[in-house]
Scaffold this motif. Structure first.
Motif, mmCIF file in Angstrom:
data_model
loop_
_atom_site.group_PDB
_atom_site.id
_atom_site.type_symbol
_atom_site.label_atom_id
_atom_site.label_comp_id
_atom_site.label_asym_id
_atom_site.label_seq_id
_atom_site.Cartn_x
_atom_site.Cartn_y
_atom_site.Cartn_z
ATOM 1 N N ARG A 65 0.855 -1.187 0.000
ATOM 2 C CA ARG A 65 0.000 0.000 0.000
ATOM 3 C C ARG A 65 0.887 1.232 0.000
ATOM 4 N NH1 ARG A 65 -2.780 -3.618 3.364
ATOM 5 N NH2 ARG A 65 -4.985 -3.873 2.849
ATOM 6 N N PRO A 67 -3.897 0.246 -2.163
ATOM 7 C CA PRO A 67 -3.253 -1.017 -2.564
ATOM 8 C C PRO A 67 -2.663 -0.914 -3.976
ATOM 9 C CG PRO A 67 -5.386 -1.430 -1.566
ATOM 10 C CD PRO A 67 -5.308 0.046 -1.799
ATOM 11 N N MET A 99 -6.979 -7.935 -6.745
ATOM 12 C CA MET A 99 -6.997 -6.532 -6.347
ATOM 13 C C MET A 99 -7.992 -5.729 -7.160
ATOM 14 S SD MET A 99 -3.797 -3.894 -6.182
ATOM 15 C CE MET A 99 -3.617 -3.882 -7.951
#
Length: 476
Positions: A240, A302, A350
């Motif tokens: 992140r 992220p 993701m």
């Protein structure tokens, strides 16, 4: 003793007479025992079974000594093979391959060998198959059962490279691949190997015999290795990032080929990651993106990186922690956390459901009309406001024109003065916050201008990323 049988006698006689090497004899006799191909030449000569001694009525003996069979057949043991060109006997390329691998300094436990052969070899292969099959109609030779040169080459190379590389095994599946490309000076480069294979599949044996000699002429030059390529499969890392600078794009900002900012989040991270993994390149992706003038706060956005052809692929948790600290010390504009190696599947997750996630923002808003704190009270009561956003003018050059409905789940305010207040929003991912505030010339409806009955504009914007938004890897 080589695993050849009485039924192989006619095929082997023709192949040996035509200048075929011992291992190619095994291939055409469909011998699939890998150990047979790894035997040194002397064993091939001295241990040929008795069935082959009857071919000439002579005793098989060492080709360095005089003998009836040696005078007739020794040529194919000392010169190159009429089929494979590679000269299975000496394998002088072993040290060349091993030296290249060592010099590249990759981190690996096993390797897979990828072999590319010249197109001419395909034609010679068919020629020898036709020689054995057409002239001896009673032979039970199935072309699909003939061992491919590539496979035989790999079988022989396994033990040789195992010794050269101190125990590194050559396997059928590995993250590290060594590409060995053989060329031949007499092979026309106009035609690709695949084009030659497809053409040969369409030619009947009788037509092939009229156009090409069977067996083909003894070659005068053997294959050579112009190039050996090493390639490691991609390694994926994720983490992140926070961005604290209002003049830093997420990725390099280029307009009409001209760079607008000196650096980017992507480059600040990649500079140190590429160096640590000794990778040839990278692909960067993230869960959403922010404008160049927007800070990214909270637990961080992220992101993931695919590292291309990394020379180093294994890092301990402590080493990844150290790499993370190196990145953070290198710039005050960004900060990275939770940096770790992940799988390809984790990287793809993701992006899943990105449009369904919620995002939190804080915007500094200016109003043309003078306001008091009580003028903002009604905003707190607005829940799940649906806004229709026509593609903003600022991104119309790269996004299709459409009207996208987005939901603003909740809003709250902090009064500053008669013309300024902070607006905190929780919205559906993909909502254009700037356009909701200033209206984008009416392209977003409703907007803050309509709600306050005053022209409004946005002066600053921060995205507040919460850990609950995307959790596909843990914390270090």
């Amino acid at each position: 003793m080589l695993p050849l049988k009485e039924k192989d006698k006619p095929i082997a006689r023709k192949l040996l007479t035509a200048g075929c090497c011992a291992r190619c004899v095994l291939r055409f006799c469909c011998v699939s025992t890998q150990a047979s191909y790894r035997q040194p030449l002397q064993v091939d000569v001295l241990r040929l079974p008795s069935v082959f001694r009857s071919f000439t009525g002579a005793m098989w003996c060492d080709p360095s000594q005089k003998g009836v069979w040696g005078e007739k057949y020794s040529m194919h043991f000392t010169n190159m093979c009429s089929v494979c060109f590679i000269n299975f006997v000496k394998f002088s390329c072993v040290s060349q391959i091993a030296q290249t691998i060592k010099s590249e300094d990759y981190q690996f436990d096993t390797l897979v060998l990828s072999v590319s052969l010249p197109a001419q070899l395909c034609v010679r292969e068919v020629s020898f198959y036709v020689l054995a099959d057409v002239q001896e109609k009673g032979l039970a030779l199935d072309k699909d059962d003939v061992i491919q040169v590539k496979e035989a080459f790999k079988w022989v190379m396994q033990n040789l490279l195992l010794k050269e590389l101190s125990g590194v095994a050559v396997v059928t599946k590995s993250t590290f691949e060594v590409g060995v490309e053989f060329n031949h000076p007499d092979t026309d480069s106009v035609f690709t190997r695949m084009a030659v294979i497809k053409a040969l599949e369409k030619i009947p044996d009788a037509t092939f015999l009229r156009q090409y000699p069977c067996p083909p002429a003894q070659p005068t030059r053997c294959c050579y290795l112009p190039d050996i390529q090493c390639l490691h499969l991609s390694v994926f890392i994720a983490g992140r990032y926070n961005k604290f600078c209002r003049s830093l794009p997420q990725t390099p900002w280029l307009i009409d080929g001209e760079r607008r900012m000196e650096s980017s989040v992507e480059e600040l991270i990649a500079e140190h990651v590429l160096s640590a993994f000794r990778a040839a390149g990278f692909n960067f992706s993230s869960s959403g993106r922010e404008d160049v003038d927007v800070r990214t706060l909270g637990t961080g956005r992220p992101f993931a990186m695919e590292l291309l052809n990394p020379h180093r692929s294994r890092f301990s948790r402590a080493e990844m922690k150290q790499l993370q600290e190196t990145i953070n010390k290198s710039s005050e504009k960004i900060r990275v956390r939770d940096l770790q190696i992940v799988s390809r599947e984790a990287m793809s997750r993701m992006k899943e459901g990105e449009e369904d996630k919620s995002k939190s923002y804080t915007a500094l808003v200016w109003t043309h009309k003078s306001i008091q704190e009580e003028d903002l009270a009604f905003i707190h009561n607005i829940k799940d406001l649906v806004v229709d956003q026509k593609t903003p003018l600022r991104v119309l050059h790269r996004r299709a024109l459409a009207v996208r409905p987005r939901v603003i789940h909740s809003m709250s305010t902090r009064f500053l003065d008669s013309h300024h207040f902070y607006l905190e929003l929780k919205t559906q991912a993909g909502t254009y916050i700037k356009e909701f505030v200033h209206g984008d010339f009416g392209r977003t409806k409703p907007n803050m201008c309509q709600l306050l009955n005053s022209d409004t504009d946005i002066l600053e914007l921060d995205v507040e990323v919460r850990k609950m938004c995307i959790v596909f890897f843990g914390s270090i």
